[in-house]
Design a protein around this motif. Structure first.
Motif, PDB file in Angstrom:
ATOM      1  N   PRO A 177       0.823  -1.215   0.000  1.00 23.37           N
ATOM      2  CA  PRO A 177       0.000   0.000   0.000  1.00 23.37           C
ATOM      3  C   PRO A 177       0.852   1.258   0.000  1.00 23.37           C
ATOM      4  O   PRO A 177       1.961   1.282   0.527  1.00 23.37           O
ATOM      5  N   PHE A 178       0.324   2.308  -0.622  1.00 24.41           N
ATOM      6  CA  PHE A 178       0.973   3.613  -0.614  1.00 24.41           C
ATOM      7  C   PHE A 178      -0.113   4.673  -0.573  1.00 24.41           C
ATOM      8  O   PHE A 178      -1.283   4.403  -0.873  1.00 24.41           O
ATOM      9  N   GLU A 179       0.255   5.880  -0.190  1.00 24.49           N
ATOM     10  CA  GLU A 179      -0.710   6.980  -0.147  1.00 24.49           C
ATOM     11  C   GLU A 179      -0.759   7.631  -1.524  1.00 24.49           C
ATOM     12  O   GLU A 179       0.227   8.219  -1.972  1.00 24.49           O
ATOM     13  N   PRO A 180      -1.881   7.524  -2.219  1.00 22.59           N
ATOM     14  CA  PRO A 180      -1.962   8.089  -3.572  1.00 22.59           C
ATOM     15  C   PRO A 180      -1.821   9.605  -3.567  1.00 22.59           C
ATOM     16  O   PRO A 180      -2.080  10.279  -2.569  1.00 22.59           O
ATOM     17  N   GLU A 181      -1.396  10.133  -4.710  1.00 19.62           N
ATOM     18  CA  GLU A 181      -1.167  11.573  -4.826  1.00 19.62           C
ATOM     19  C   GLU A 181      -2.474  12.367  -4.764  1.00 19.62           C
ATOM     20  O   GLU A 181      -2.510  13.473  -4.222  1.00 19.62           O
TER      21      GLU A 181
END
Length: 315
Positions: free
Chosen positions: A93-97
Motif C-alpha cells: 500500500p501507498f498513499e496516492p497523490e
C-alpha cells in the motif's frame, strides 16, 4: 462513439481491482465516479485502494468518493483472508497523490444520476449495496433514473462462499440488498452461478503477465494472489474472478446468458442470512423484474481484460 456513463461502487478487494483495471482501460465508458464502501476491508482502505488503482491506471480524471463505513443494520464484516489485510493482495500500500473527492458517496450518486437523462447512467456494484440503498432512501426517484444496475452478488445452484447458502457481498449487508431489489431499479445480478465459470487459469494469468504494462502487472498480481489463497483455503487451482463480470457485461452483453426472475434476500434468519431466493416462475413470483446471470463466456471476459490493460486499450 457514444460512451456509456458509468458509476462503479466497490470495496477493493483483489477481484474489484481487476474489474477497475478493466473499466479504467475501456474507452467505451464515461467513468463518472468510483464510490467506495466498507466490505472486503474497511472503507478507509477501500477508498485508498481505489485511489491507488486509479493512479496506477493513470486515471486521476475519475473522482473517488468515500461512502458507507458499515452495513445498514449489521456489524461490519470483512474478507481479509481472501484479499489480504490491506485488501489488494501482495501489492504494497501507498498513499496516492490525489485525495478522495469532497463529499459523501451517497450524495455523489444522487447528484450524478439525477443531473443526467433518465436511464443514461449505469452502475456496477461490486461490493455490499449499502451506498445505493442509502441513496435510494434519500432519493427514491433514483430507481427510475438509473440505467441498468449490474451487481456482483448472490448464489443459487452453486451455494454460498461465506455460508452454505450466501455469497459474501449479499451476506455482508443483506438489508441493503433487499431494499435495492425491492426499489424498482433494473437489477442484473451476477452471482456465483455465473462467476464461478470465470476462472483465472494458469494460462490466463500468464497471458496477462506477458502484456507488460503497469495495469496488466497489477491485474495479474491480483489473480496470482487469489490463485495462492484459493489453493490454500479452498483447494482450487483456478480462482473465480467475480467482480469483472458486471463490468464485462456492460461492455459486451453477449458474453453472458441472463434469465428473467424475481430475487428476494433473507434478512431474518441467522442461519440463512443473505440467501438469494431466485424465482424464475412468473406465476409464482408475481412478475419477473430482475435478471440473473446463468452462464458466462470466460474466454471472452479474459479477452476483454487483456485488451483493457494492454498498451493499445482497444475496447
Amino acid at each position: 462513439m457514444n460512451k456509456q456513463a458509468l458509476i462503479i461502487d466497490c470495496d477493493p478487494g483483489v477481484d474489484d481491482a481487476v474489474a477497475l483495471m478493466l473499466a479504467f482501460g475501456a474507452g467505451a465508458f464515461d467513468l463518472l465516479a468510483i464510490t467506495a464502501v466498507g466490505g472486503n476491508v474497511p472503507v478507509q482502505k477501500t477508498a485508498r485502494n481505489a485511489r491507488m488503482l486509479r493512479q496506477i491506471a493513470g486515471r486521476e480524471d475519475v473522482p473517488v468518493f468515500m461512502g458507507a463505513d458499515r452495513p445498514l443494520r449489521r456489524e461490519p464484516a470483512g474478507a481479509g483472508e481472501f484479499h489480504g489485510a490491506e485488501g489488494l493482495g501482495d501489492l504494497t500500500p501507498f498513499e496516492p497523490e490525489t485525495p478522495c473527492a469532497e463529499g459523501h458517496a451517497v450524495d455523489a450518486l444522487i447528484d450524478l444520476v439525477m443531473a443526467r437523462p433518465e436511464r443514461s447512467v449505469a452502475m456496477a456494484v461490486l461490493g455490499p449495496m449499502t451506498n445505493l440503498a442509502l441513496a435510494l432512501r434519500r432519493e427514491p426517484g433514483l430507481a427510475e433514473r438509473l440505467g441498468p444496475v449490474a451487481v456482483m452478488g448472490g448464489a443459487r445452484s452453486e451455494g454460498g462462499n461465506i455460508t452454505a447458502s450466501a455469497e459474501f457481498n449479499i451476506w455482508a449487508d443483506p438489508d441493503a440488498a433487499a431494499e435495492v431489489l425491492a426499489s424498482g431499479c433494473d437489477v442484473v445480478l451476477f452471482g456465483l452461478d455465473a462467476t464461478h465459470q470465470v476462472r483465472a487459469t494458469e494460462d490466463r494469468i500468464a497471458a496477462v503477465e506477458a502484456i507488460g504494462t503497469a495495469m496488466a502487472d497489477t491485474a495479474a498480481s491480483m489473480m496470482r494472489f487469489s490463485q495462492r489463497i484459493e489453493r490454500e483455503i479452498v483447494g482450487w487451482d483456478a480462482p473465480p474472478v467475480h467482480d469483472p463480470c458486471p463490468v464485462a457485461w456492460l461492455l459486451q452483453p453477449a458474453l453472458f446468458e441472463l434469465a428473467p426472475c424475481r430475487i428476494r434476500v433473507e434478512t431474518q434468519s441467522d442461519l440463512t442470512r443473505g440467501h438469494t431466493a431466485v424465482e424464475f416462475r412468473d406465476a409464482v413470483a408475481g412478475g419477473l423484474p430482475h435478471r440473473w446471470a446463468t452462464a458466462a463466456d470466460s474466454d471472452g471476459v479474459f479477452a476483454l481484460i487483456a485488451a483493457a490493460v494492454g498498451p493499445g486499450r482497444t475496447i
